[in-house]
Design an enzyme around this catalytic site. Structure first.
Site, mmCIF file in Angstrom:
data_model
loop_
_atom_site.group_PDB
_atom_site.id
_atom_site.type_symbol
_atom_site.label_atom_id
_atom_site.label_comp_id
_atom_site.label_asym_id
_atom_site.label_seq_id
_atom_site.Cartn_x
_atom_site.Cartn_y
_atom_site.Cartn_z
ATOM 1 N N ARG A 169 21.918 -34.653 97.977
ATOM 2 C CA ARG A 169 22.680 -35.566 98.820
ATOM 3 C C ARG A 169 23.361 -36.593 97.916
ATOM 4 O O ARG A 169 22.866 -36.928 96.832
ATOM 5 C CB ARG A 169 21.775 -36.276 99.813
ATOM 6 C CG ARG A 169 20.991 -35.351 100.738
ATOM 7 C CD ARG A 169 20.030 -36.131 101.600
ATOM 8 N NE ARG A 169 19.266 -35.285 102.511
ATOM 9 C CZ ARG A 169 18.071 -34.763 102.240
ATOM 10 N NH1 ARG A 169 17.482 -35.025 101.090
ATOM 11 N NH2 ARG A 169 17.454 -33.996 103.123
ATOM 12 N N ARG A 267 27.054 -29.672 98.825
ATOM 13 C CA ARG A 267 25.667 -29.329 99.161
ATOM 14 C C ARG A 267 25.639 -28.066 100.037
ATOM 15 O O ARG A 267 24.838 -27.160 99.800
ATOM 16 C CB ARG A 267 25.040 -30.519 99.887
ATOM 17 C CG ARG A 267 23.608 -30.339 100.369
ATOM 18 C CD ARG A 267 23.136 -31.710 100.896
ATOM 19 N NE ARG A 267 21.942 -31.651 101.709
ATOM 20 C CZ ARG A 267 20.692 -31.678 101.235
ATOM 21 N NH1 ARG A 267 20.503 -31.710 99.924
ATOM 22 N NH2 ARG A 267 19.647 -31.651 102.040
ATOM 23 N N HIS A 290 14.786 -30.322 102.446
ATOM 24 C CA HIS A 290 14.669 -30.303 103.903
ATOM 25 C C HIS A 290 13.195 -30.363 104.294
ATOM 26 O O HIS A 290 12.360 -29.647 103.742
ATOM 27 C CB HIS A 290 15.278 -29.025 104.488
ATOM 28 C CG HIS A 290 16.769 -29.015 104.487
ATOM 29 N ND1 HIS A 290 17.518 -27.862 104.530
ATOM 30 C CD2 HIS A 290 17.665 -30.038 104.456
ATOM 31 C CE1 HIS A 290 18.804 -28.162 104.526
ATOM 32 N NE2 HIS A 290 18.922 -29.477 104.484
ATOM 33 N N TYR A 299 22.262 -22.141 107.030
ATOM 34 C CA TYR A 299 22.978 -21.520 105.928
ATOM 35 C C TYR A 299 22.843 -20.006 105.951
ATOM 36 O O TYR A 299 23.712 -19.290 105.436
ATOM 37 C CB TYR A 299 22.499 -22.092 104.595
ATOM 38 C CG TYR A 299 22.755 -23.584 104.507
ATOM 39 C CD1 TYR A 299 24.050 -24.069 104.396
ATOM 40 C CD2 TYR A 299 21.713 -24.497 104.596
ATOM 41 C CE1 TYR A 299 24.295 -25.431 104.361
ATOM 42 C CE2 TYR A 299 21.948 -25.854 104.566
ATOM 43 C CZ TYR A 299 23.242 -26.314 104.444
ATOM 44 O OH TYR A 299 23.480 -27.662 104.423
#
Length: 318
Positions: A169, A267, A290, A299
């Site tokens: 991030r 990301r 996560h 994803y």
């Protein structure tokens, strides 16, 4: 006059700002929320309370008047003005607030238990292709081979390489100190959401970019106030998230056909390209930091959609 309520600190009459300050302290100290989340939740709760609860003559609030019908009416009124993700966050803020208010004696019952939020949209993000990422990083590679490089170009190259290599991030990269990077093992120690620390690996291109920045770029910008910050702004202070977004936007905008993106877009790209390369979902979850596997699973949807697209284009009987 607002009613007296009892809690950890005994009976109290509070005005709006006192309630919000106490709630903010709870979010920081007990829920370990980031300042960004604290500001957002405070804003949401302020909007709720000023909309549905009139203050007394002395400014105090009677939270005991707050009921489920008020929460639903407030939520419905905003439905046409906000995206689904924002509505979901507002509902989460209110549920957190009413649970805290009930626990501390400010509310006799918790009306937020029955407040439902709209499901978050699971629209697939537009993801940069691997060729587009390579094109966006080409100027960074060129800057490292320049005999007299611009230190800002070296910084930007290292930022781009590290963001894509690690899938971090933007706040995690901005918060890095020089000592958080282990060049020998090609890994960095980052502090993620909820103050969860993790170690993320990166490859040779990111290592070369970081070494060029640390050897020939950072010393040119560093000042006394720089401290240990890994990435610096033009004036020597720690770089901020807005500057990083500008760096990413400019690099991607120079690539013909590339979708508009942000640091979070890199990301997305890192996660999707790893799954395209047959990385397992758990490994990608660990890399991205996560908390739950379900967050990472979007994803897999992106990769499956790419497979379908390739099948439609290439298979003679698609």
């Amino acid at each position: 006059m607002g009613r007296d309520v009892s809690g950890a600190d005994g009976p109290r009459d509070e005005d709006l700002e006192q309630v919000l300050d106490a709630f903010g302290t709870h979010l920081r100290a007990e829920r370990n929320r980031s300042e960004h989340t604290v500001r957002a939740y405070r804003s949401d709760v302020r909007d709720l309370l000023t909309t549905v609860l009139p203050a007394g003559d002395d400014g105090s609030l009677d939270l005991g008047l707050l009921g489920l019908a008020d929460l639903r009416a407030w939520q419905t009124a905003a439905a046409g003005d906000h995206r689904r993700s924002t509505l979901a966050r507002r509902a989460a803020a209110v549920r957190t607030f009413t649970a805290w208010a009930h626990r501390t004696g400010r509310l006799g019952e918790d009306p937020g238990l029955r407040l439902q939020a709209p499901k978050r949209s699971r629209d697939l993000p537009r993801v940069l292709a691997q060729s587009q990422v390579r094109a966006a990083l080409e100027p960074a590679v060129a800057a490292r081979t320049d005999a007299s490089p611009d230190p800002v170009e070296l910084r930007d190259g290292a930022l781009l390489e590290l963001l894509y290599a690690t899938g971090c991030r933007v706040a995690e990269v901005v918060g890095l100190d020089v000592g958080d990077v282990d060049a020998g093992h090609r890994q960095a120690r980052v502090l993620g959401k909820g103050n969860r620390e993790r170690v993320v690996p990166f490859g040779e291109p990111a290592l070369r970019a970081l070494e060029a920045w640390l050897d020939r770029g950072r010393p040119a910008l560093a000042v006394t106030e720089s401290g240990d910050a890994l990435f610096l702004g033009r004036k020597g202070g720690r770089i901020d998230q807005r500057q990083v977004r500008t760096v990413v936007n400019r690099a991607v905008a120079a690539v013909p056909g590339a979708p508009h993106t942000s640091p979070h877009g890199l990301r997305h790209a890192a996660a999707t390209h790893m799954l395209d390369g047959r990385a397992d979902l758990r490994s990608v979850q660990e890399l991205l930091g996560h908390a739950t596997l379900s967050t990472t699973q979007i994803y897999t949807h992106v990769s499956v959609e790419r497979l379908r697209s390739s099948h439609r284009q290439a298979h003679p009987r698609a």
